[in-house]
Design a protein around this motif. Structure first.
Motif, PDB file in Angstrom:
ATOM      1  N   LEU A  30      50.220  25.979  96.478  1.00 30.80           N
ATOM      2  CA  LEU A  30      51.489  26.676  96.241  1.00 30.80           C
ATOM      3  C   LEU A  30      52.613  26.265  97.196  1.00 30.80           C
ATOM      4  O   LEU A  30      53.672  26.874  97.187  1.00 30.80           O
ATOM      5  CB  LEU A  30      51.252  28.192  96.326  1.00 30.80           C
ATOM      6  CG  LEU A  30      50.264  28.735  95.299  1.00 30.80           C
ATOM      7  CD1 LEU A  30      49.917  30.182  95.616  1.00 30.80           C
ATOM      8  CD2 LEU A  30      50.815  28.598  93.896  1.00 30.80           C
ATOM      9  N   ARG A  31      52.402  25.234  97.975  1.00 31.60           N
ATOM     10  CA  ARG A  31      53.394  24.858  98.998  1.00 31.60           C
ATOM     11  C   ARG A  31      54.754  24.482  98.420  1.00 31.60           C
ATOM     12  O   ARG A  31      55.766  24.643  99.083  1.00 31.60           O
ATOM     13  CB  ARG A  31      52.852  23.754  99.889  1.00 31.60           C
ATOM     14  CG  ARG A  31      52.749  22.398  99.244  1.00 31.60           C
ATOM     15  CD  ARG A  31      52.162  21.347 100.198  1.00 31.60           C
ATOM     16  NE  ARG A  31      51.967  20.083  99.539  1.00 31.60           N
ATOM     17  CZ  ARG A  31      50.912  19.734  98.828  1.00 31.60           C
ATOM     18  NH1 ARG A  31      49.918  20.577  98.695  1.00 31.60           N
ATOM     19  NH2 ARG A  31      50.833  18.560  98.253  1.00 31.60           N
ATOM     20  N   ARG A  32      54.819  24.019  97.193  1.00 29.14           N
ATOM     21  CA  ARG A  32      56.096  23.630  96.588  1.00 29.14           C
ATOM     22  C   ARG A  32      56.698  24.732  95.704  1.00 29.14           C
ATOM     23  O   ARG A  32      57.768  24.545  95.141  1.00 29.14           O
ATOM     24  CB  ARG A  32      55.920  22.346  95.781  1.00 29.14           C
ATOM     25  CG  ARG A  32      55.685  21.144  96.682  1.00 29.14           C
ATOM     26  CD  ARG A  32      55.799  19.842  95.902  1.00 29.14           C
ATOM     27  NE  ARG A  32      55.757  18.709  96.789  1.00 29.14           N
ATOM     28  CZ  ARG A  32      54.664  18.062  97.149  1.00 29.14           C
ATOM     29  NH1 ARG A  32      53.499  18.453  96.691  1.00 29.14           N
ATOM     30  NH2 ARG A  32      54.727  17.028  97.964  1.00 29.14           N
ATOM     31  N   GLU A  33      55.988  25.831  95.604  1.00 30.75           N
ATOM     32  CA  GLU A  33      56.480  26.950  94.803  1.00 30.75           C
ATOM     33  C   GLU A  33      57.541  27.720  95.602  1.00 30.75           C
ATOM     34  O   GLU A  33      57.532  27.685  96.828  1.00 30.75           O
ATOM     35  CB  GLU A  33      55.331  27.885  94.426  1.00 30.75           C
ATOM     36  CG  GLU A  33      54.324  27.258  93.486  1.00 30.75           C
ATOM     37  CD  GLU A  33      54.913  26.893  92.136  1.00 30.75           C
ATOM     38  OE1 GLU A  33      55.627  27.712  91.551  1.00 30.75           O
ATOM     39  OE2 GLU A  33      54.658  25.767  91.671  1.00 30.75           O
ATOM     40  N   PRO A  34      58.419  28.425  94.907  1.00 27.03           N
ATOM     41  CA  PRO A  34      59.504  29.140  95.596  1.00 27.03           C
ATOM     42  C   PRO A  34      59.069  30.496  96.164  1.00 27.03           C
ATOM     43  O   PRO A  34      59.720  31.516  95.941  1.00 27.03           O
ATOM     44  CB  PRO A  34      60.552  29.303  94.489  1.00 27.03           C
ATOM     45  CG  PRO A  34      59.736  29.421  93.246  1.00 27.03           C
ATOM     46  CD  PRO A  34      58.563  28.493  93.455  1.00 27.03           C
ATOM     47  N   PHE A  35      57.948  30.509  96.879  1.00 32.48           N
ATOM     48  CA  PHE A  35      57.435  31.727  97.471  1.00 32.48           C
ATOM     49  C   PHE A  35      57.171  31.513  98.951  1.00 32.48           C
ATOM     50  O   PHE A  35      56.870  30.405  99.369  1.00 32.48           O
ATOM     51  CB  PHE A  35      56.088  32.158  96.858  1.00 32.48           C
ATOM     52  CG  PHE A  35      55.959  31.985  95.383  1.00 32.48           C
ATOM     53  CD1 PHE A  35      56.858  32.591  94.514  1.00 32.48           C
ATOM     54  CD2 PHE A  35      54.938  31.227  94.841  1.00 32.48           C
ATOM     55  CE1 PHE A  35      56.735  32.444  93.147  1.00 32.48           C
ATOM     56  CE2 PHE A  35      54.806  31.076  93.476  1.00 32.48           C
ATOM     57  CZ  PHE A  35      55.712  31.681  92.629  1.00 32.48           C
ATOM     58  N   THR A  36      57.214  32.587  99.696  1.00 34.97           N
ATOM     59  CA  THR A  36      56.672  32.584 101.051  1.00 34.97           C
ATOM     60  C   THR A  36      55.220  33.002 100.903  1.00 34.97           C
ATOM     61  O   THR A  36      54.928  34.054 100.338  1.00 34.97           O
ATOM     62  CB  THR A  36      57.416  33.589 101.945  1.00 34.97           C
ATOM     63  OG1 THR A  36      58.778  33.180 102.047  1.00 34.97           O
ATOM     64  CG2 THR A  36      56.791  33.659 103.322  1.00 34.97           C
ATOM     65  N   ILE A  37      54.319  32.171 101.382  1.00 30.11           N
ATOM     66  CA  ILE A  37      52.893  32.443 101.248  1.00 30.11           C
ATOM     67  C   ILE A  37      52.351  32.929 102.583  1.00 30.11           C
ATOM     68  O   ILE A  37      52.522  32.270 103.608  1.00 30.11           O
ATOM     69  CB  ILE A  37      52.119  31.174 100.810  1.00 30.11           C
ATOM     70  CG1 ILE A  37      52.670  30.617  99.499  1.00 30.11           C
ATOM     71  CG2 ILE A  37      50.617  31.470 100.711  1.00 30.11           C
ATOM     72  CD1 ILE A  37      52.546  31.541  98.317  1.00 30.11           C
ATOM     73  N   LEU A  38      51.706  34.090 102.552  1.00 24.28           N
ATOM     74  CA  LEU A  38      51.019  34.634 103.715  1.00 24.28           C
ATOM     75  C   LEU A  38      49.538  34.728 103.373  1.00 24.28           C
ATOM     76  O   LEU A  38      49.185  34.982 102.218  1.00 24.28           O
ATOM     77  CB  LEU A  38      51.561  36.021 104.074  1.00 24.28           C
ATOM     78  CG  LEU A  38      53.048  36.117 104.371  1.00 24.28           C
ATOM     79  CD1 LEU A  38      53.445  37.570 104.611  1.00 24.28           C
ATOM     80  CD2 LEU A  38      53.413  35.263 105.559  1.00 24.28           C
ATOM     81  N   LEU A  39      48.697  34.539 104.386  1.00 27.59           N
ATOM     82  CA  LEU A  39      47.252  34.539 104.175  1.00 27.59           C
ATOM     83  C   LEU A  39      46.591  35.502 105.145  1.00 27.59           C
ATOM     84  O   LEU A  39      46.974  35.568 106.317  1.00 27.59           O
ATOM     85  CB  LEU A  39      46.685  33.132 104.396  1.00 27.59           C
ATOM     86  CG  LEU A  39      47.353  31.981 103.633  1.00 27.59           C
ATOM     87  CD1 LEU A  39      46.790  30.642 104.088  1.00 27.59           C
ATOM     88  CD2 LEU A  39      47.186  32.157 102.136  1.00 27.59           C
ATOM     89  N   ALA A  40      45.584  36.225 104.655  1.00 29.97           N
ATOM     90  CA  ALA A  40      44.805  37.125 105.499  1.00 29.97           C
ATOM     91  C   ALA A  40      43.338  36.990 105.134  1.00 29.97           C
ATOM     92  O   ALA A  40      42.999  36.924 103.954  1.00 29.97           O
ATOM     93  CB  ALA A  40      45.270  38.567 105.310  1.00 29.97           C
ATOM     94  N   VAL A  41      42.480  36.963 106.155  1.00 28.89           N
ATOM     95  CA  VAL A  41      41.045  36.804 105.913  1.00 28.89           C
ATOM     96  C   VAL A  41      40.311  38.147 105.855  1.00 28.89           C
ATOM     97  O   VAL A  41      39.095  38.177 105.711  1.00 28.89           O
ATOM     98  CB  VAL A  41      40.373  35.886 106.967  1.00 28.89           C
ATOM     99  CG1 VAL A  41      40.895  34.469 106.848  1.00 28.89           C
ATOM    100  CG2 VAL A  41      40.564  36.440 108.361  1.00 28.89           C
ATOM    101  N   SER A  42      41.057  39.242 105.959  1.00 23.13           N
ATOM    102  CA  SER A  42      40.440  40.568 105.862  1.00 23.13           C
ATOM    103  C   SER A  42      41.473  41.578 105.376  1.00 23.13           C
ATOM    104  O   SER A  42      42.683  41.350 105.461  1.00 23.13           O
ATOM    105  CB  SER A  42      39.901  41.007 107.226  1.00 23.13           C
ATOM    106  OG  SER A  42      40.976  41.282 108.105  1.00 23.13           O
TER     107      SER A  42
END
Length: 170
Positions: free
Chosen positions: A32-44
């Motif tokens: 999704l790196r080229r999509e117009p979103f800010t991507i946040l990730l959480a492992v829990s």
């Protein structure tokens, strides 16, 4: 630790993925790196709640099976604390009753079955962002889970299963 795919969170919709599989999260970030979103990730789920306490999240994508706090509990907390967030479930749960239970949860917009095709994931995320921003939803997402559950009484089992899969399972 949350990871951002970009730094301009003020103008881009924010999507938070929560999954205990860090390799999957890394793959999603690359996808999704080229999509117009800010991507946040959480492992829990705990990490997701910490992120959501300090950062507005437009779309939340949750796995159901996680250690400590599972996806069901996280969805319940988000429904109360962040009702404006559009929630998606992305899981390998194959139990049809579990899927129906999740979709009946009024705060869940779509169920995404793992593995998912990248183009389908992108479309579902875009639809979710559209829903969050108050835009018109695509026709296939207008029927609510409550409406579909009511339809179950009037459809054969085969017709209901087909309608359920078309509307809610990606």
């Amino acid at each position: 630790m949350p990871v951002r795919a970009d730094t301009d969170i003020s103008t881009r919709p924010t999507v938070l993925f929560v999954d205990d599989e860090s390799m999957l999260l890394s793959s999603l970030q690359r996808l999704l790196r080229r999509e117009p979103f800010t991507i946040l990730l959480a492992v829990s789920a705990r990490e997701a709640m910490e992120i959501m306490a300090r950062t507005p999240v437009d779309v939340l994508v949750v796995d159901l099976q996680m250690p400590d706090i599972d996806g069901y509990e996280l969805l319940s907390r988000v429904e109360v604390l962040h009702p404006q967030t559009v929630c998606l479930v992305m899981s390998a749960v194959a139990d049809k009753e579990k899927v129906e239970e999740v979709v009946r949860h009024r705060h869940v917009f779509k169920f995404i079955a793992k593995p998912i095709h990248p183009d389908v994931l992108k479309r579902v995320i875009r639809d979710s962002v559209c829903r969050r921003s108050g835009g018109v939803e695509p026709p296939e997402t207008i029927i609510s889970p409550e409406h579909l559950m009511l339809c179950k009484e009037h459809l054969s089992k085969t017709e209901f299963t087909q309608a359920f899969n078309e509307k809610y399972v990606c």
